[in-house]
Write a protein that holds these residues in place. Structure first.
Motif: not given
Length: 243
Positions: A148-165
Motif C-alpha cells: 500500500a505504501a509503495f502504491i501511494a508513492i507510485g501514484i505521486l510519481i505518476s502524477s508528476l509526468t505524462e509518460n508512463q515509462i
C-alpha cells in the motif's frame, strides 16, 4: 468516488496491465515459494516474503505507472479536476483500485502457496505441525501494508509526468532506493544516525511481522506513509488546478 474506483478497476482488465501484473506476480510468487519452502521441506516463509518485497520494486510500478500520467497524456485530467468529486476522492479511488488488484492477487497466490505446502506435506506430518498459519497471516498483513505504501508513492510519481515509462522507471528507482537504505543501517556505526535511518526504513519495521508479532506501531507507520503520499499527490493537483 465509487464511479472512478470502478472505472479504474475495470481499466486494469480492459488493457493488458492487469493480466500482465497478475501473471508475473503468480509466476514469481510460486517460483519463490517452491525455492524457499517446498524444495527445502521447510515451513519458514521469512525468506519468501523478503524476496517478494524485493520483486515489488518492479511489480508495483506496473499498477501505478498509468494511474495519473495517463490522465495527463490524454488531456482528461482537467475533466477530473472540475468534476464534483474532490481531488482527495479522485486520488483515493485510484489508490484503492490499484490496491484492490494488488491485495486480491497477493491473497490468491498466498492461498495457492499454502495449499501446495500442505499437499506436499501429506506424508510429512512434522511439516504440517510446524506450519504456523498465524505467523503467515501476520506476514501477509505486513506485505499488504508495504504494498500500500509503495502504491501511494507510485501514484505521486505518476502524477508528476505524462509518460508512463518515465513514471515506471522513476518508481523502480524510488522503491530500489527505499529497500537499499536498509543496507545503510547495517553499515552505519553512529548510533544516532542508525536510529534516524531506522525510523525512515520501511523494511526495518517488517521484521516483527516476519516473527509473527503484530506490531501496531508499524501498522500506524505504514498507514501514515500512505496518507502522506496521497496528500502530496492531492497537493500536486491542487497546484496544477490553480495554474
Amino acid at each position: 468516488m465509487s464511479a472512478i474506483y470502478k472505472r479504474e478497476l475495470m481499466a486494469y482488465f480492459t488493457s493488458p496491465i492487469g493480466y500482465v501484473f497478475s501473471a508475473i506476480f503468480f509466476a514469481i510468487s510460486g517460483g519463490l515459494f517452491v525455492a524457499t519452502t517446498l524444495l527445502l521441506g521447510s515451513t519458514d516463509t521469512s525468506a519468501y516474503f523478503m524476496f517478494m518485497l524485493i520483486f515489488f520494486v518492479v511489480l508495483i510500478p506496473l499498477l501505478t505507472m498509468k494511474l495519473m500520467s495517463e490522465e495527463k497524456k490524454l488531456k482528461t485530467e482537467q475533466i477530473l479536476m472540475t468534476s464534483p468529486v474532490s481531488l482527495l476522492g479522485i486520488v483515493s479511488a485510484k489508490f484503492f483500485a490499484a490496491f484492490t488488484i494488488f491485495a486480491v492477487t497477493l491473497g490468491v497466490s498466498s492461498i495457492l502457496n499454502v495449499v501446495s505446502l500442505y499437499n506436499m506435506a501429506k506424508k510429512q506430518v512434522y511439516v504440517i505441525e510446524k506450519m504456523n498459519l498465524p505467523t503467515f497471516a501476520v506476514c501477509i498483513l505486513g506485505v499488504l501494508l508495504i504494498g500500500a505504501a509503495f502504491i501511494a508513492i507510485g501514484i505521486l510519481i505518476s502524477s508528476l509526468t505524462e509518460n508512463q515509462i518515465v513514471a515506471a522507471v522513476a518508481s523502480i528507482g524510488a522503491f530500489g532506493f527505499i529497500l537499499a537504505s536498509q543496507l545503510l543501517i547495517i553499515g552505519v556505526e553512529n548510533e544516532v544516525i542508525r536510529v534516524i535511518l531506522k525510523w525512515f526504513s520501511i523494511l526495518d519495521r517488517f521484521g516483527n511481522f516476519q516473527r509473527g508479532i503484530f506490531d501496531i506501531t508499524a501498522v500506524i507507520y505504514y498507514v501514515s506513509l500512505v496518507a502522506i503520499f496521497l496528500f502530496l499527490t492531492v497537493r500536486v493537483y491542487e497546484k496544477r488546478r490553480w495554474e
